[in-house]
Design a protein around this motif. Sequence first.
Motif, short mmCIF file in Angstrom:
data_model
loop_
_atom_site.label_atom_id
_atom_site.label_comp_id
_atom_site.label_asym_id
_atom_site.label_seq_id
_atom_site.Cartn_x
_atom_site.Cartn_y
_atom_site.Cartn_z
N LEU A 114 39.11 35.81 34.74
CA LEU A 114 38.78 35.96 36.21
C LEU A 114 38.44 37.24 36.46
O LEU A 114 37.64 37.93 37.22
N ILE A 115 39.88 38.34 35.91
CA ILE A 115 39.09 40.29 36.08
C ILE A 115 38.51 39.79 35.39
O ILE A 115 37.31 40.67 35.65
N ALA A 116 37.46 39.43 34.09
CA ALA A 116 36.32 39.68 32.99
C ALA A 116 35.59 39.53 34.07
O ALA A 116 34.25 39.63 33.29
N PHE A 117 35.60 38.14 34.27
CA PHE A 117 34.54 37.59 35.13
C PHE A 117 33.53 38.56 36.52
O PHE A 117 33.16 38.97 36.86
N PHE A 118 35.33 38.30 36.99
CA PHE A 118 34.60 39.35 38.71
C PHE A 118 34.05 40.84 38.85
O PHE A 118 34.92 41.40 39.74
N GLY A 119 34.70 41.16 37.73
CA GLY A 119 34.72 43.24 37.27
C GLY A 119 36.39 43.23 38.47
O GLY A 119 37.33 42.56 38.83
N PRO A 120 36.57 45.01 37.61
CA PRO A 120 37.82 45.10 38.01
C PRO A 120 37.84 45.49 39.84
O PRO A 120 39.36 46.07 40.27
N GLY A 121 36.91 45.59 40.40
CA GLY A 121 36.92 45.53 42.18
C GLY A 121 36.79 46.95 42.15
O GLY A 121 36.40 48.13 41.88
#
Length: 142
Positions: A114-121
């Motif tokens: 999820l983090i890999a695809f949505f980025g770090p925020g």
Amino acid sequence: MDLFDRTRDHVLALFRIVIGFLFALHGAATLFDVLGGPATGKVPAFAQWPSWWAAVIELVGGGLVALGLGTRWAALLCSGTMAYAYFVVHQKIGLFPMENGGESAALFSWSFLLIAFFGPGKWAVDQVIGRSRQAEPAGVAG
């Protein structure tokens, strides 16, 4: 714009920081026999496959994700490491995570994906580095 839309990047950043930190703690516990020690009960020998390498990826990859440095690639590596752990170590014990003790491997794998695809925020070191590069005058090599 509602509350969920306005806070999405902040909540994603908190998720990234917590997941990365918890993962790094797993690596530290395994490598240095701290925080309750390794799950297997003994510290793996230097460069022992796959235990030592997994612990290094947990410590370094988790730290990078928590900081937001190289986030997407670090998260992808961490996700793959936990998928490997699930399918190679846990899957042969039983089909479902509740049967084979692979809940944390499955949760970490999907969380990092999820983090890999949505980025770090928000609050990622990558963003700070990106801003400083944009602020350099044209023609100045960094």
